[in-house]
Design a protein around this motif. Sequence first.
Motif, mmCIF file in Angstrom:
data_model
loop_
_atom_site.group_PDB
_atom_site.id
_atom_site.type_symbol
_atom_site.label_atom_id
_atom_site.label_comp_id
_atom_site.label_asym_id
_atom_site.label_seq_id
_atom_site.Cartn_x
_atom_site.Cartn_y
_atom_site.Cartn_z
ATOM 1 N N CYS A 24 35.726 24.245 24.526
ATOM 2 C CA CYS A 24 35.909 24.555 23.106
ATOM 3 C C CYS A 24 35.922 23.322 22.203
ATOM 4 O O CYS A 24 35.576 23.395 21.042
ATOM 5 C CB CYS A 24 37.204 25.334 22.913
ATOM 6 S SG CYS A 24 38.707 24.326 23.173
ATOM 7 N N ARG A 25 36.382 22.175 22.694
ATOM 8 C CA ARG A 25 36.524 20.925 21.948
ATOM 9 C C ARG A 25 37.435 21.079 20.735
ATOM 10 O O ARG A 25 37.264 20.416 19.723
ATOM 11 C CB ARG A 25 35.154 20.380 21.502
ATOM 12 C CG ARG A 25 34.194 20.185 22.657
ATOM 13 C CD ARG A 25 32.886 19.634 22.196
ATOM 14 N NE ARG A 25 32.951 18.214 21.945
ATOM 15 C CZ ARG A 25 32.794 17.273 22.885
ATOM 16 N NH1 ARG A 25 32.578 17.625 24.136
ATOM 17 N NH2 ARG A 25 32.868 16.004 22.572
ATOM 18 N N CYS A 41 40.238 16.385 24.002
ATOM 19 C CA CYS A 41 39.391 16.789 22.866
ATOM 20 C C CYS A 41 40.192 16.876 21.576
ATOM 21 O O CYS A 41 39.627 16.861 20.488
ATOM 22 C CB CYS A 41 38.710 18.121 23.155
ATOM 23 S SG CYS A 41 39.858 19.510 23.201
ATOM 24 N N GLY A 65 41.027 21.941 21.486
ATOM 25 C CA GLY A 65 42.403 21.950 21.993
ATOM 26 C C GLY A 65 42.863 23.255 22.600
ATOM 27 O O GLY A 65 43.990 23.347 23.078
ATOM 28 N N GLU A 66 42.023 24.289 22.548
ATOM 29 C CA GLU A 66 42.511 25.619 22.885
ATOM 30 C C GLU A 66 42.286 26.048 24.335
ATOM 31 O O GLU A 66 43.131 26.695 24.931
ATOM 32 C CB GLU A 66 41.843 26.660 21.972
ATOM 33 C CG GLU A 66 42.194 26.514 20.516
ATOM 34 C CD GLU A 66 43.625 26.896 20.213
ATOM 35 O OE1 GLU A 66 44.211 27.652 21.007
ATOM 36 O OE2 GLU A 66 44.154 26.414 19.207
ATOM 37 N N HIS A 80 45.132 17.393 26.189
ATOM 38 C CA HIS A 80 43.750 17.843 26.045
ATOM 39 C C HIS A 80 43.030 16.733 25.264
ATOM 40 O O HIS A 80 43.237 16.598 24.055
ATOM 41 C CB HIS A 80 43.680 19.180 25.300
ATOM 42 C CG HIS A 80 44.318 20.309 26.052
ATOM 43 N ND1 HIS A 80 44.554 21.546 25.482
ATOM 44 C CD2 HIS A 80 44.746 20.387 27.329
ATOM 45 C CE1 HIS A 80 45.109 22.335 26.383
ATOM 46 N NE2 HIS A 80 45.245 21.656 27.512
ATOM 47 N N SER A 134 34.713 20.052 29.548
ATOM 48 C CA SER A 134 35.120 20.521 28.213
ATOM 49 C C SER A 134 34.420 21.838 27.934
ATOM 50 O O SER A 134 33.396 22.146 28.546
ATOM 51 C CB SER A 134 34.752 19.504 27.127
ATOM 52 O OG SER A 134 33.363 19.567 26.828
ATOM 53 N N TRP A 149 40.063 23.390 29.287
ATOM 54 C CA TRP A 149 39.107 22.882 30.286
ATOM 55 C C TRP A 149 39.174 21.370 30.428
ATOM 56 O O TRP A 149 38.881 20.822 31.482
ATOM 57 C CB TRP A 149 37.674 23.292 29.924
ATOM 58 C CG TRP A 149 37.305 24.640 30.433
ATOM 59 C CD1 TRP A 149 37.464 25.824 29.767
ATOM 60 C CD2 TRP A 149 36.736 24.969 31.707
ATOM 61 N NE1 TRP A 149 37.040 26.862 30.560
ATOM 62 C CE2 TRP A 149 36.579 26.362 31.753
ATOM 63 C CE3 TRP A 149 36.344 24.210 32.812
ATOM 64 C CZ2 TRP A 149 36.043 27.025 32.852
ATOM 65 C CZ3 TRP A 149 35.812 24.866 33.912
ATOM 66 C CH2 TRP A 149 35.673 26.246 33.925
HETATM 67 S S1 FES Z 1 37.686 21.406 25.625
HETATM 68 FE FE1 FES Z 1 38.967 23.115 25.261
HETATM 69 S S2 FES Z 1 40.933 22.233 25.232
HETATM 70 FE FE2 FES Z 1 39.623 20.526 25.356
#
Ligand code: FES
Length: 394
Positions: free
Chosen positions: A340-341, A379, A343-344, A377, A338, A347
């Motif tokens: 950004c956590r 996250c 959705g963008e 995603h 992960s 990863w």
């Molecule tokens: S951590 Fe970035 S989209 Fe899930």
Amino acid sequence: MKKFNFHVKPIGLLDMLHFKQMVPRRRAMLQSGSLDPITSVYAVNRLAQSMHPKRQKAVVSAIIPRRDANTYVLKADKLAYFRAGQYVSVKLTIGDAVTARPYTLAASPARALEGEYEITVKRAQDGFVSDYILNNWEVGTEVTLSGPEGPFSYEPIRDEKEVVGLAGGSGITPFMAMARAILDGTEDFRLTLLYGSRTKADILYADELAAICAATDKVKVVHVLSEEEAEGFEHGFIGAELISKYAPGTYTLYICGPRAMHDFLAGELDRLGLDQKHIRREFVPAPASPAYFKAYTGDASRVYRLTVLALGEERTVPLRADEPVLTAIERAGIAAPSRCRSGECGWCRSRLVSGQVFIPDSMDGRRLADAGAGYIHPCSSWALSDLTLEIFPE
Ligand code: FES
């Protein structure tokens, strides 16, 4: 009709000779080459790896206490360079959980050349990770970070020379990096910053911002207080009126703050009539519950079962419907990728083998092809049933 005159050079004897010798010359060059096998790691790849490392180690070298927050100075012999406004993902093992959180780099990128980063961690309500860091990190603590990530940085080809920044609470950190970079000449644009805080005491980096404004006319800061009346400050919430009052003629708008600030600004930006291409938003983390989204129709009190497939292994763990799927994986001690956590970044991209999830439109950063092929995603996805998910650890 218009006439064009093309001059075609006739092929001469020398050209014929050159052409005739082309193949034998190439053959000779190939035969005279080294017999050593081609290296499997090219110099250019090594350079790219050093600029975009997956993992970096650093040590906490200083701690600057602030109200409900600490600024941590992180040191290493070498740290990857970054763009002002980017973040690193801090990797942590807390009890049985393996998790990560993104923190914006608040120092100027110039400091990275001296092996130094700075992040500020603010205590959050139910802040599992922020509490852990604030309670446990001390000078000498070794930390693991990702390479710098994120598109929330000034781009001279795309952006106006005048930037208006809207910051709320700890959303000040990318603008600190930008202001410091403008001051030391790393960045070249003008920044008008509207910074919203509850009270004067809640303003992060107050002294540093004042010092930057005193040292350069390229950075201007307007403090906006929502819960205290004080002379010399604006009051209320940052909206269209305040932005119009301080914004220069043509500008690019950068926004970083809590989810509530983004929601409030949505209508306000419509009133400003700004073109979307002039608006940059920093990622907004997932809310405390999917019920936050009007489109959610699930039962957030349910606990489902999540079967995780990774590297040929399979584990089944509890899955709370009120938390992003990524949280369940991490809580079980499974190291999922992960950054950004929100959705963008993509990863955490994983394959949904079976089950149903809720993905709010505003957090669906998947490519169309991925969405069609059943990738999610985790996250920014919440369970609506038992799930089976294939993840791809780094
Ligand atoms: S951590 Fe970035 S989209 Fe899930």
